[in-house]
Design a protein around this motif. Structure first.
Motif, PDB file in Angstrom:
ATOM      1  N   MET A   1      53.010  51.179  49.749  1.00 22.80           N
ATOM      2  CA  MET A   1      52.005  50.752  48.787  1.00 22.80           C
ATOM      3  C   MET A   1      51.504  49.345  49.085  1.00 22.80           C
ATOM      4  O   MET A   1      50.305  49.059  48.954  1.00 22.80           O
ATOM      5  CB  MET A   1      52.562  50.862  47.367  1.00 22.80           C
ATOM      6  CG  MET A   1      52.752  52.309  46.955  1.00 22.80           C
ATOM      7  SD  MET A   1      53.445  52.513  45.337  1.00 22.80           S
ATOM      8  CE  MET A   1      52.125  51.935  44.326  1.00 22.80           C
ATOM      9  N   MET A   2      52.382  48.470  49.516  1.00 24.24           N
ATOM     10  CA  MET A   2      51.945  47.124  49.897  1.00 24.24           C
ATOM     11  C   MET A   2      51.092  47.161  51.158  1.00 24.24           C
ATOM     12  O   MET A   2      50.127  46.398  51.289  1.00 24.24           O
ATOM     13  CB  MET A   2      53.153  46.203  50.085  1.00 24.24           C
ATOM     14  CG  MET A   2      53.907  45.919  48.798  1.00 24.24           C
ATOM     15  SD  MET A   2      52.865  45.281  47.472  1.00 24.24           S
ATOM     16  CE  MET A   2      52.432  43.701  48.135  1.00 24.24           C
ATOM     17  N   ALA A   3      51.418  48.050  52.096  1.00 27.98           N
ATOM     18  CA  ALA A   3      50.583  48.220  53.283  1.00 27.98           C
ATOM     19  C   ALA A   3      49.202  48.725  52.894  1.00 27.98           C
ATOM     20  O   ALA A   3      48.190  48.295  53.464  1.00 27.98           O
ATOM     21  CB  ALA A   3      51.249  49.180  54.262  1.00 27.98           C
ATOM     22  N   ALA A   4      49.139  49.606  51.905  1.00 29.13           N
ATOM     23  CA  ALA A   4      47.851  50.113  51.437  1.00 29.13           C
ATOM     24  C   ALA A   4      47.010  48.986  50.842  1.00 29.13           C
ATOM     25  O   ALA A   4      45.803  48.902  51.106  1.00 29.13           O
ATOM     26  CB  ALA A   4      48.064  51.213  50.403  1.00 29.13           C
ATOM     27  N   VAL A   5      47.632  48.107  50.084  1.00 27.09           N
ATOM     28  CA  VAL A   5      46.902  46.975  49.506  1.00 27.09           C
ATOM     29  C   VAL A   5      46.393  46.061  50.613  1.00 27.09           C
ATOM     30  O   VAL A   5      45.243  45.607  50.581  1.00 27.09           O
ATOM     31  CB  VAL A   5      47.806  46.201  48.508  1.00 27.09           C
ATOM     32  CG1 VAL A   5      47.184  44.873  48.107  1.00 27.09           C
ATOM     33  CG2 VAL A   5      48.097  47.045  47.291  1.00 27.09           C
ATOM     34  N   TRP A   6      47.214  45.815  51.604  1.00 25.69           N
ATOM     35  CA  TRP A   6      46.823  44.928  52.700  1.00 25.69           C
ATOM     36  C   TRP A   6      45.665  45.524  53.500  1.00 25.69           C
ATOM     37  O   TRP A   6      44.714  44.820  53.862  1.00 25.69           O
ATOM     38  CB  TRP A   6      48.023  44.658  53.604  1.00 25.69           C
ATOM     39  CG  TRP A   6      47.738  43.660  54.674  1.00 25.69           C
ATOM     40  CD1 TRP A   6      47.656  42.302  54.530  1.00 25.69           C
ATOM     41  CD2 TRP A   6      47.484  43.942  56.044  1.00 25.69           C
ATOM     42  NE1 TRP A   6      47.367  41.740  55.734  1.00 25.69           N
ATOM     43  CE2 TRP A   6      47.258  42.715  56.686  1.00 25.69           C
ATOM     44  CE3 TRP A   6      47.428  45.124  56.781  1.00 25.69           C
ATOM     45  CZ2 TRP A   6      46.976  42.642  58.032  1.00 25.69           C
ATOM     46  CZ3 TRP A   6      47.154  45.038  58.133  1.00 25.69           C
ATOM     47  CH2 TRP A   6      46.935  43.809  58.744  1.00 25.69           C
ATOM     48  N   VAL A   7      45.726  46.829  53.788  1.00 21.12           N
ATOM     49  CA  VAL A   7      44.652  47.487  54.538  1.00 21.12           C
ATOM     50  C   VAL A   7      43.368  47.503  53.711  1.00 21.12           C
ATOM     51  O   VAL A   7      42.268  47.309  54.239  1.00 21.12           O
ATOM     52  CB  VAL A   7      45.074  48.918  54.947  1.00 21.12           C
ATOM     53  CG1 VAL A   7      43.911  49.717  55.482  1.00 21.12           C
ATOM     54  CG2 VAL A   7      46.197  48.875  55.972  1.00 21.12           C
ATOM     55  N   TYR A   8      43.477  47.688  52.411  1.00 21.11           N
ATOM     56  CA  TYR A   8      42.313  47.761  51.526  1.00 21.11           C
ATOM     57  C   TYR A   8      41.623  46.402  51.392  1.00 21.11           C
ATOM     58  O   TYR A   8      40.415  46.342  51.179  1.00 21.11           O
ATOM     59  CB  TYR A   8      42.750  48.283  50.161  1.00 21.11           C
ATOM     60  CG  TYR A   8      41.627  48.449  49.174  1.00 21.11           C
ATOM     61  CD1 TYR A   8      40.766  49.538  49.263  1.00 21.11           C
ATOM     62  CD2 TYR A   8      41.431  47.532  48.156  1.00 21.11           C
ATOM     63  CE1 TYR A   8      39.736  49.703  48.363  1.00 21.11           C
ATOM     64  CE2 TYR A   8      40.401  47.686  47.248  1.00 21.11           C
ATOM     65  CZ  TYR A   8      39.556  48.769  47.357  1.00 21.11           C
ATOM     66  OH  TYR A   8      38.530  48.926  46.466  1.00 21.11           O
ATOM     67  N   GLN A   9      42.373  45.302  51.482  1.00 20.59           N
ATOM     68  CA  GLN A   9      41.806  43.979  51.272  1.00 20.59           C
ATOM     69  C   GLN A   9      40.792  43.584  52.341  1.00 20.59           C
ATOM     70  O   GLN A   9      39.901  42.781  52.076  1.00 20.59           O
ATOM     71  CB  GLN A   9      42.913  42.921  51.202  1.00 20.59           C
ATOM     72  CG  GLN A   9      43.717  42.967  49.933  1.00 20.59           C
ATOM     73  CD  GLN A   9      42.854  42.808  48.706  1.00 20.59           C
ATOM     74  OE1 GLN A   9      41.956  41.981  48.654  1.00 20.59           O
ATOM     75  NE2 GLN A   9      43.110  43.634  47.704  1.00 20.59           N
ATOM     76  N   GLY A  10      40.901  44.129  53.558  1.00 23.69           N
ATOM     77  CA  GLY A  10      39.956  43.792  54.618  1.00 23.69           C
ATOM     78  C   GLY A  10      38.525  44.132  54.262  1.00 23.69           C
ATOM     79  O   GLY A  10      37.663  43.248  54.171  1.00 23.69           O
ATOM     80  N   PRO A  11      38.215  45.406  54.029  1.00 25.70           N
ATOM     81  CA  PRO A  11      36.829  45.727  53.667  1.00 25.70           C
ATOM     82  C   PRO A  11      36.441  45.229  52.275  1.00 25.70           C
ATOM     83  O   PRO A  11      35.279  44.930  52.017  1.00 25.70           O
ATOM     84  CB  PRO A  11      36.782  47.259  53.736  1.00 25.70           C
ATOM     85  CG  PRO A  11      38.171  47.713  53.729  1.00 25.70           C
ATOM     86  CD  PRO A  11      39.014  46.602  54.241  1.00 25.70           C
ATOM     87  N   ARG A  12      37.410  45.106  51.394  1.00 26.06           N
ATOM     88  CA  ARG A  12      37.086  44.649  50.035  1.00 26.06           C
ATOM     89  C   ARG A  12      36.609  43.202  50.047  1.00 26.06           C
ATOM     90  O   ARG A  12      35.679  42.842  49.323  1.00 26.06           O
ATOM     91  CB  ARG A  12      38.326  44.801  49.147  1.00 26.06           C
ATOM     92  CG  ARG A  12      38.109  44.428  47.724  1.00 26.06           C
ATOM     93  CD  ARG A  12      37.212  45.422  47.055  1.00 26.06           C
ATOM     94  NE  ARG A  12      36.999  44.999  45.677  1.00 26.06           N
ATOM     95  CZ  ARG A  12      35.879  45.180  45.020  1.00 26.06           C
ATOM     96  NH1 ARG A  12      34.895  45.822  45.581  1.00 26.06           N
ATOM     97  NH2 ARG A  12      35.749  44.754  43.802  1.00 26.06           N
TER      98      ARG A  12
END
Length: 94
Positions: free
Chosen positions: A40-51
């Motif tokens: 879940m933390m990896a998902a947040v980190w990956v999501y933050q790039g395009p966001r």
């Protein structure tokens, strides 16, 4: 072949199909918690790039949209590991 309802002799090894399936992480709560939270933390980190690019007013590209979908998949995988739906399933006898 044993008759239906017959019990195996004491000390005999169970047959190849009679063993119950073990949960993916062996029922270890700390292993599931660490793995699920990590995903879940990896998902947040990956999501933050395009966001972060979208917050600056840059329209999302196809790559950014694919990255957000991948992040959603990582997050869902983490939730599934935390919930462990397979380990809680009860086997019904016919």
């Amino acid at each position: 072949m044993a008759a239906r309802g017959a019990e195996a002799a004491p000390g005999a090894a169970p047959g190849p199909g009679s063993a119950e399936p073990r949960p993916l992480f062996g029922g270890c709560w700390s292993c599931r918690l660490l793995s699920g939270a990590g995903l879940m933390m990896a998902a947040v980190w990956v999501y933050q790039g395009p966001r972060s690019a979208m917050k600056k007013g840059i329209p999302p590209s196809m790559g950014a949209i694919a990255q957000m979908c991948f992040a959603a998949g990582l997050g869902a995988w983490g939730i599934v590991i935390l919930a462990d739906p397979v380990g809680r399933r009860q086997r019904r006898e016919p």
